[in-house]
Each structure stands twice: as C-alpha cells, then as structure tokens.
Design a protein around this motif. Structure first.
Motif, short mmCIF file in Angstrom:
data_model
loop_
_atom_site.label_atom_id
_atom_site.label_comp_id
_atom_site.label_asym_id
_atom_site.label_seq_id
_atom_site.Cartn_x
_atom_site.Cartn_y
_atom_site.Cartn_z
N GLU A 53 -4.91 6.71 2.74
CA GLU A 53 -5.66 7.60 3.61
C GLU A 53 -7.14 7.30 3.41
O GLU A 53 -7.59 7.11 2.26
CB GLU A 53 -5.35 9.06 3.26
N GLN A 78 1.19 3.84 0.92
CA GLN A 78 0.59 5.10 1.32
C GLN A 78 -0.92 5.00 1.15
O GLN A 78 -1.41 4.59 0.09
CB GLN A 78 1.12 6.26 0.46
N ASP A 116 -6.29 3.42 7.26
CA ASP A 116 -5.32 4.08 8.13
C ASP A 116 -4.11 3.17 8.29
O ASP A 116 -4.17 2.16 8.97
CB ASP A 116 -5.95 4.39 9.49
N VAL A 117 -3.02 3.52 7.65
CA VAL A 117 -1.83 2.67 7.65
C VAL A 117 -1.30 2.46 9.05
O VAL A 117 -0.87 1.37 9.43
CB VAL A 117 -0.72 3.29 6.76
N SER A 118 -1.33 3.54 9.90
CA SER A 118 -0.75 3.45 11.24
C SER A 118 -1.54 2.54 12.17
O SER A 118 -0.99 2.01 13.14
CB SER A 118 -0.66 4.85 11.86
N ASN A 119 -2.83 2.35 11.89
CA ASN A 119 -3.66 1.53 12.78
C ASN A 119 -4.05 0.19 12.15
O ASN A 119 -5.02 -0.44 12.58
CB ASN A 119 -4.94 2.29 13.18
N THR A 120 -3.32 -0.21 11.15
CA THR A 120 -3.65 -1.46 10.47
C THR A 120 -2.55 -2.48 10.68
O THR A 120 -1.38 -2.20 10.41
CB THR A 120 -3.85 -1.21 8.95
N ASN A 121 -2.93 -3.64 11.19
CA ASN A 121 -1.97 -4.73 11.32
C ASN A 121 -1.72 -5.35 9.95
O ASN A 121 -2.66 -5.64 9.21
CB ASN A 121 -2.50 -5.80 12.28
N ARG A 122 -0.45 -5.54 9.63
CA ARG A 122 -0.12 -6.11 8.33
C ARG A 122 -0.45 -7.59 8.32
O ARG A 122 0.07 -8.36 9.13
CB ARG A 122 1.36 -5.90 8.02
#
Length: 566
Positions: free
Chosen positions: A553, A551, A524-530
C-alpha cells in the motif's frame, strides 16, 4: 319546450312524500322540502347559498327533457356520491321562470334501485356502447369517450371503424360479426385506436338483443381496458423469451446445477450429466460430495461454504471426479438466491470445463520448472568456471605480481597488484551471485545469512533475520527460496527507499512460511504491471508447489509472503 304557468304564489306541502326542489333560471335553489333535505343531508336553513350543481354536479337544466325520468349521480353534503332518478318540469311566477325537480328516493325499496346502482358501477368501471343491428353507434357512456378520446357527438351515428386500429385481420372481424349476427355472444381482446393516434386494448363482450323472431335488433358492447395488462403480458413474453434463450445458451455452453440451502441437488442440466457421467436420477437428492475428487483441502470447502452461506458469490476452480473415476476441472461460480430476510434458500452453480486448460497449465508449469532448473544448472556451471578457472588464474597472477613486487620496486607493479586484487574480488562476487557455494555446501540458512551480511554491508540497509527452520529442504526448494529472497531484496534496494528490512523463515506443520517485509514507500498492487522480477518470483514459487502473495500500500511498505510445502 312546454312551460307550466302558475299563479302569483305557489305552496308545497311540507309533509309530501316526494322530494322536491325549486330552482331559478340561474340554478340557485329557491325551495327544498324536508324530504329533499334529508336525501342530501341538509336543512331548510342552510340551503340559502346552494346552487343545484352543488347537489347534481352533472345536470344541465336547459338540456333536460321535461317530464322525462333521468338518472344522475347526486352529491351528499358529506361529499359522498349516490345515484338518483328525477323528473323536471318548468313553471313561471310572473316573468320569472323556475324549474321544479322531483326525486325518487332509491333507498326506499324503489324497484329501480338495483338497476341504477348497477348502471353506476358499470359506468364507473366499464366502456359501454349500444349499436343498432347494422353496427351504427346509438349510445356510448363517458368511459367510452374518455378512453377513445372522441366526443359523444363524434361517435353517435358512426360505426366502430372510427376506432379501428388496423391491427386485426379481416378474418378476425368477419368472424366477430358472423358470431353476433347469428345471435351468439362474442368475447375477445381488441386493439383500438384513439382519436390522438394512440392505441389501447379492450377485453370485449358483445351481447346481441333479439327480437321475437330471434334476430338481433341491437348490440350491447361491454369493454374493459386492458392496455397495461397487454403491455405487461408482452413484456413478460419478451422476458420469458430472453430467459428461454439464456437457458438455451447456458445449457449449451455451461454445466448448471441448483441446490437447496443445505446443498442438496434439485436440478442439473444435460451438460452436468454428460461431464460427470452420472444420470440425473443419480444426482438429484445428493450433494456435491458425489463428485468430490479429494484434491482440495477441507479448508478450501469450508471457505467456499462460508462465502455462499453468507449470501456472497463464490468463484474458483474445482477438480471433480466423474462416475468412471476420471478427473475433470471446472471454473465455477456459485450464486446464492436470497429470501426476504437476506438468507440463502438455494444456490445456482454455473461451471465451465477447463480440463484441457489445466493440462496446458501443468505442461507450461513443467516447462517453466525445467527452464528454471536449466538456468540454475547453467548458473552453477558458470559460477564454478569463474571460481575455478578465471578466479584461480587471477590468483596465480596476483602471486606472480607479489613475487615481482618483492624483487623490483616500481609504481606500475603496485598498480597491477591493486587491479588484480579488485578483479579477484569482482569475480568472486559474480560467482556468488550466480550460485553461492555455501548454499550447496551448508544449506539454505547459512547461505541466506551470508547473503544478508554482504547485502547489509554493501547497501547500508539494516536487515533483521529470524529463522525457525530445523530441517534441510530439497535442493530445488532451497534454491527457490534463496532466489525469491534475493530478488525481493534487490527490488527493495531499487524502489522501496527504506533503511530497514525484515526476513523471517518459520516452519509450521507441513509448510515453510517466508515473509520479506519493508516499511518503504510501497506501491499500488492493482495498478502495477508485474515485471520480469515479480514474474520470476511467482514462477519459481509455482515450480515447487508454493504460493506467493504480494501485499503493498502506498506509504505503508510492502510484504511478500511465500508458502512452500515441506
């Protein structure tokens, strides 16, 4: 109460022009002549079960003054209300008392007709009160009682202090009284207090009735309740004040412009003029091309216009050009205003200047680029030192061990040969990781092919490589692309849990597009800290003017897209 006593029988002529009804003591109608039947829409046959309250809902027979002309509102058989004047007399037949009610038909050119209709309309819509010259209440209508929540008996004989809310000053009331006592009409809005403690507002007109000497002998107060209106006005005042405060805050902190649906400027605030260095007169009637810096592509503005013309809000950063030729950056939000059909009829653009921030970002990017360059130079130096120094020494030792092995047979010599060979391979591998020599010698594509072969052999991951690049890039761009592919494949090996990966390089006009894709477990890109790896990839892309997009999913793999200008 005077009663009229008749004989044993009484007869009423049917052709009488006067409408008459006879009612017994219980209120039941005993007789109703033809004229009365016409007024109420009845026949003599269907009055058998009628009570007088069916026709005159508000009448109280015992309280009606005998012989006095009284006005009430009658009810037609159709349900419609209408005003009637009537007079009541009493008589008895034997020991049974009756009420004799005669009506004035207001429909037959009666001189009271308009006055009665006027009073009916007034009582239905207006609060009415009469006071004497001292302000003592002599009459109130039902509307007065309804709004004040006092009974008529509680109001008669009192003055209007009974409903005083305490809201108005003594000077206000003194001016009111001075006006009407001098024979003049007073009009204004008054806040009153009902019996239950609630407050209500009335739009009031007080009319003095003057005697032959021009002195008031009584006052008529006509009031219209405006509580809801005053509440709405107060809410509007608050809303207006909030809007004024908001506009002040917006004008102080923001660059504001309003355009019509075609993008023509209709309004700009002072901040817009200050930063653009154009006067309002120079801006109004123009579109925003007047401050176009030429920095952004046509596609950028096409996307912007497509977004807002579809009724959606657009947000982004724009570089503009002031009248004096200087450039400035603005963080921009453009909000469409929609008509009843959902189509934009104007746009509100709110901007915040971020020129200094952009300068800092550029400086930070330059520093990051320098750090990356220094890092690569250091990697290159270490790689050469390993290859030319330690690597060559180890290779010399291996030659010596091989010579010794040909002269002396001993298990330790065989072990030394194996260990030296492994050390040479490890040093060569580290040297390649630090800076592959093939990248400097042959270029990006051979370096990637070499790396993918080693990666596939070592980690048993099948890598499909497609390349459509026919030009050599600058050293910075080649090492950047190589490192991003290297970092991406390292992350795939660690986290993707997949056996297949594709890497594609495609040249398109003035851009090189790199796509690294796997069909692993995704995230999940939105919930992952880079982490450090993703941050490093992003910064490397920026250092050469490129864009990096990730991108992914869960359950559907990950795609990394890198675009680098050629």
């Amino acid at each position: 109460m005077q009663r009229i006593t008749k004989g044993k029988g009484i007869h009423f002529p049917k052709n009488s022009n006067e409408a008459t009804i006879v009612v017994d003591q219980s209120g039941k109608i005993s007789y109703m002549n033809q004229h009365a039947c016409q007024i109420f829409g009845l026949t003599e046959k269907n009055i058998k079960d009628y009570q007088i309250n069916h026709l005159l809902p508000d009448i109280v027979l015992d309280k009606v003054e005998e012989g006095a002309i009284t006005q009430l509102f009658a009810k037609h058989s159709s349900g419609k209300q209408f005003p009637l004047l009537f007079r009541t007399n009493y008589f008895s037949l034997g020991e049974h008392p009756y009420f004799f009610i005669s009506f004035f038909d207001l429909k037959e050119n009666n001189p009271f007709s308009e006055l009665v209709d006027l009073k009916f309309a007034l009582d239905e819509s207006t609060i009415v009160a009469f006071t004497d010259k001292h302000g003592v209440i002599q009459y109130v209508n039902d509307k007065f009682c309804e709004v004040s929540k006092y009974g008529r008996e509680e109001l008669l004989g009192k003055d209007h202090r009974i409903i005083n809310s305490g809201y108005h000053s003594k000077e206000f009331m003194s001016h009111l009284w001075k006006t009407i006592s001098s024979g003049k009409v007073w009009s204004g809005e008054i806040k009153n207090k009902a019996k239950d403690g609630t407050y209500y507002w009335v739009d009031t007109t007080i009319v003095p009735f003057l005697d032959e000497h021009g002195k008031p002998y009584k006052f008529l107060a006509i009031r219209k309740e405006i509580t809801d209106y005053k509440r709405v006005v107060e809410e509007l005042k608050k809303s207006m004040q909030e809007l004024v405060d908001l506009k002040f805050a917006l004008d102080t902190s923001s660059i504001v412009a309003i355009t019509d649906q075609k993008g023509m400027i209709k309004f700009v605030n002072e901040q817009f003029s200050n930063i653009s260095k154009y006067s309002k007169e120079e801006l109004l009637g123009k579109d925003h091309r007047i401050i176009n810096s030429g920095h952004h592509s046509k596609e950028f503005f096409k996307d912007l216009w497509k977004t807002i013309s579809s009724g959606k809000v657009w947000k982004g950063e724009i570089k503009n050009k002031a009248k004096d030729g200087s450039y400035y950056w603005v963080d921009t939000t453009i909000v469409p205003f929609l008509d009843e059909e959902g189509k934009p009829y104007q746009y509100l653009a709110i901007r915040y200047e971020i020129t200094e921030r952009k300068k800092v970002e550029v400086q930070l990017q330059q520093m990051m680029t320098k750090i990356i360059d220094v890092q690569e130079e250091e990697r290159k130096r270490l790689s050469r030192n390993l290859h030319d120094g330690i690597g060559q020494n180890l290779y010399s030792h291996l030659i010596s061990i091989n010579i010794l092995q040909s002269q002396v047979e001993h298990p330790l010599i065989d072990q030394l040969q194996v260990e030296a060979t492994e050390l040479i391979e490890e040093v060569r591998k580290i040297s390649q990781e630090l800076r592959p020599s093939v990248l400097d010698d042959l270029g990006l594509v051979p370096a990637i092919r070499s790396y993918l072969i080693r990666y596939s052999d070592h980690y048993k991951i099948d890598v499909q490589f497609d390349c459509y690049l026919n030009v050599r890039l600058t050293a910075n761009k080649e090492i950047t692309i190589y490192r991003i592919i290297q970092e991406a494949l390292t992350n795939i090996r660690k986290y993707a849990e997949t056996e297949k990966v594709s890497v594609t390089l495609r040249e398109a006009e003035d851009t090189l597009r790199v796509v690294i894709e796997d069909m692993g477990k995704g995230f999940d890109v939105s919930n992952t800290n880079r982490g450090v790896g993703l941050f490093s990839m992003d910064e490397r892309a920026k250092s050469v003017g490129g864009d990096l997009l990730i991108q992914s999913e869960i359950g559907k793999g990950t795609k990394i897209l890198l675009e680098v200008p050629l």
